[in-house]
Design an enzyme around this catalytic site. Structure first.
Site, PDB file in Angstrom:
ATOM      1  N   LYS A   1     -13.318  22.289  61.235  1.00 50.56           N
ATOM      2  CA  LYS A   1     -12.708  22.413  62.563  1.00 50.56           C
ATOM      3  C   LYS A   1     -13.412  23.553  63.294  1.00 50.56           C
ATOM      4  CE  LYS A   1      -9.311  20.886  65.255  1.00 50.56           C
ATOM      5  NZ  LYS A   1      -7.930  21.058  64.785  1.00 50.56           N
ATOM      6  N   HIS A   2     -13.958  23.246  64.444  1.00 47.79           N
ATOM      7  CA  HIS A   2     -14.688  24.240  65.240  1.00 47.79           C
ATOM      8  C   HIS A   2     -15.767  24.944  64.415  1.00 47.79           C
ATOM      9  CE1 HIS A   2     -12.043  23.431  68.527  1.00 47.79           C
ATOM     10  NE2 HIS A   2     -10.973  23.854  67.880  1.00 47.79           N
TER      11      HIS A   2
ATOM     12  N   ASN B   1     -16.993  37.527  59.704  1.00 47.46           N
ATOM     13  CA  ASN B   1     -16.780  37.875  58.300  1.00 47.46           C
ATOM     14  C   ASN B   1     -16.042  36.749  57.587  1.00 47.46           C
ATOM     15  OD1 ASN B   1     -17.853  40.587  58.158  1.00 47.46           O
ATOM     16  ND2 ASN B   1     -16.146  41.242  59.449  1.00 47.46           N
TER      17      ASN B   1
ATOM     18  N   HIS C   1     -23.523  33.736  61.877  1.00 41.10           N
ATOM     19  CA  HIS C   1     -22.987  34.123  63.185  1.00 41.10           C
ATOM     20  C   HIS C   1     -23.064  32.975  64.184  1.00 41.10           C
ATOM     21  CE1 HIS C   1     -23.849  38.127  61.413  1.00 41.10           C
ATOM     22  NE2 HIS C   1     -22.760  38.453  62.072  1.00 41.10           N
TER      23      HIS C   1
END
Length: 528
Positions: free
Chosen positions: A279-280, A422, A528
């Site tokens: 999801k996302h 993180n 990231h």
């Protein structure tokens, strides 16, 4: 400005002979004189068409194994001459240069040669010189010349000739020129990229990337953003090579999330069923199981709330039982190596559910580039192919992980690689039981993962937290003991992390005091 230009003379020189006979015949039927070279000329003659060899036009034979055949003023003059410039017309008359109104060229198959494993010398011989030179000349002179570089444009050309009574319009020639320059640009990008790899130059002075339009998207991440999907020609199984068997058109976010899901599930060998739910772009559940349906069920039970409207990736062909389980909730996309007939029939009742098959798993160790745009430029790095085998793990605590904990530690580490940093991942018995992603503080990710796990345990009617007795992975080192102690409070019994913090000794001491086993990987997985 010249608009309609009658097509009287065409030069055709193609390595891909697809559609060549039909194109040549259609042009000849319209009274177009055909010029050609080498194998293309032979193919056209074999089709019964009258063709003039370029060597007869230039007065020079093809030479040097075909390296020199079109690099001549009688070719380039015919492509570059401005038909409304008296001095150009006079030069053409003086030197016997005939105008060329149409150029049809596709280039030596450099990309496919390299993809097929060609050695250095073979790759070099597949670099086209005359073709790009002619294409650029014709494209520059698109006021007068049409240039076709793609078999896909043959029909459009013939339709244009029919619509314009044997001529082409300026707007049409402009579009062809745009395609032509993009093609030569992509070709040069492929050559320079290959050569950088061949020479071991990880950071060449200029880096060029290119793609081919696969799909114009309705919008981007948000409705006010326009978007499109381009592919780079790679054949590695994944979102770019998948076949969509059913469902609505993929959106920008669908493509991004499905790629993340399939890359993650491909980390798991097809020897054991595995499922990843995304999801996302973050995993909300990953699991293995005795069957694919069980793997899906266990992944779903990590975070049922987030799984709603998610992306499901499988490392084995989709079967009936798994399809039935998936269709119990709303799912955006399912991607798998294949899907059997029973599974396809079940999905057919969900017409908006997208089903993609890839024909295989992606190789997680395959080299490649990851590119990200920033303001004024872009960052380039190798894909994260880092993996840590059992022998590379270093036990740093008094207690070593048990035989049961070690496979879970390795799985948690694998999943953490695909979670936004993180990243904190709890795993128990081959299934994630808590995932914390993308927080500014590692301790926050630890606590969020534990809280979500507690919520899920309550929803399942369990008295014990899912994280009780689990292992936990951190994508980077714990800078302080607080994050590790938060994991211990959630019930974690073993930890895997890179190590390398200034306070490693404090973190190790805290783990020993809490009775945790901990291993260091010596490798981190920032994402990231």
């Amino acid at each position: 400005m010249t608009d309609l230009v009658p097509l009287r003379r065409a030069l055709i020189s193609v390595s891909d002979k697809t559609g060549l006979e039909d194109l040549g015949r259609a042009l000849a039927d319209r009274g177009v004189e055909l010029l050609s070279t080498g194998g293309t000329a032979r193919a056209l003659r074999d089709a019964g068409l009258e063709v003039q060899d370029v060597s007869d036009v230039t007065g020079f034979p093809e030479m040097m194994d075909g390296r020199v055949k079109t690099l001549h003023p009688k070719v380039h003059g015919g492509l570059l001459a401005l038909r409304d410039d008296d001095s150009h017309v006079a030069a053409m008359t003086e030197h016997g240069i005939g105008a060329i109104d149409l150029l049809v060229v596709n280039l030596y198959p450099f990309e496919s040669a390299v993809a097929g494993g060609a050695d250095y010398d073979t790759a070099i011989e597949n670099i086209d010189i005359g073709g790009p030179a002619m294409i650029r000349a014709a494209a520059k002179n698109h006021r007068f010349v049409s240039v076709v570089t793609d078999v896909e444009d043959y029909d459009a050309l013939l339709s244009e000739l029919d619509a314009q009574d044997g001529a082409t319009s300026y707007a049409f020639r402009q579009r062809l020129a745009l395609t032509a320059y993009a093609r030569t640009g992509a070709y040069d990008a492929a050559v320079s990229g290959w050569m950088a790899d061949a020479l071991g130059d990880a950071a060449p002075r200029r880096r060029v990337v290119a793609g081919r339009l696969s799909q114009t998207l309705r919008y981007g991440e948000n409705p006010h953003q326009s978007a499109a999907f381009y592919t780079d020609g790679a054949t590695r199984p994944g979102i770019a090579t998948a076949r969509q068997l059913q469902g609505k058109e993929l959106s920008y976010n669908n493509i991004n999330d499905t790629d993340a899901a399939f890359e993650l599930v491909s980390e798991f060998s097809a020897d054991a069923p595995a499922c990843a739910i995304i999801k996302h772009a973050n995993p909300c559940g990953v699991a293995t199981g005795a069957t694919l349906a069980e793997a899906y069920s266990r992944a779903f039970d990590c975070d049922r709330t987030s799984a709603f409207g998610g992306i499901v990736a499988l490392n084995r062909p989709l079967d009936r039982a798994t399809a039935e389980a998936i269709t119990e909730i709303f799912t955006e996309v399912v991607i798998a190596p294949e899907a059997d007939e029973d599974a396809r029939a079940i999905f057919a009742a969900k017409k908006n559910l997208r089903l993609l098959v890839t024909g295989g798993l992606a190789d997680p160790a395959a080299a490649g580039l990851a590119i990200r745009q920033v303001s004024g430029g872009f960052l380039v790095q190798d894909r994260d192919t880092g993996r840590v085998g059992p022998d590379a793990l270093r036990v740093v605590t008094r207690r070593a992980p048990s035989e049961a904990e070690m496979p879970d530690l390795r799985m948690a580490w694998t999943v953490a690689k695909h979670v936004k940093s993180n990243a904190i991942v709890y795993v128990k018995d081959g299934a994630t039981v808590g995932i914390g992603a993308g927080q500014m503080s590692r301790v926050d990710s630890t606590r969020i993962a534990a809280r979500k796990s507690a919520d899920m345990a309550e929803a399942l009617g369990l008295d014990t937290a899912l994280t009780q007795g689990a292992v936990v992975a951190s994508d980077a080192f714990f800078p302080f003991p607080d994050g590790l102690l938060a994991a211990a409070e959630a019930g974690a019994k073993a930890v895997i992390q890179p190590g390398g913090a200034m306070r490693d000794d404090e973190v190790i001491a805290a783990a020993d005091e809490a009775g945790l086993a901990m291993v260091f990987t010596g490798m981190r997985h920032f994402r990231h």
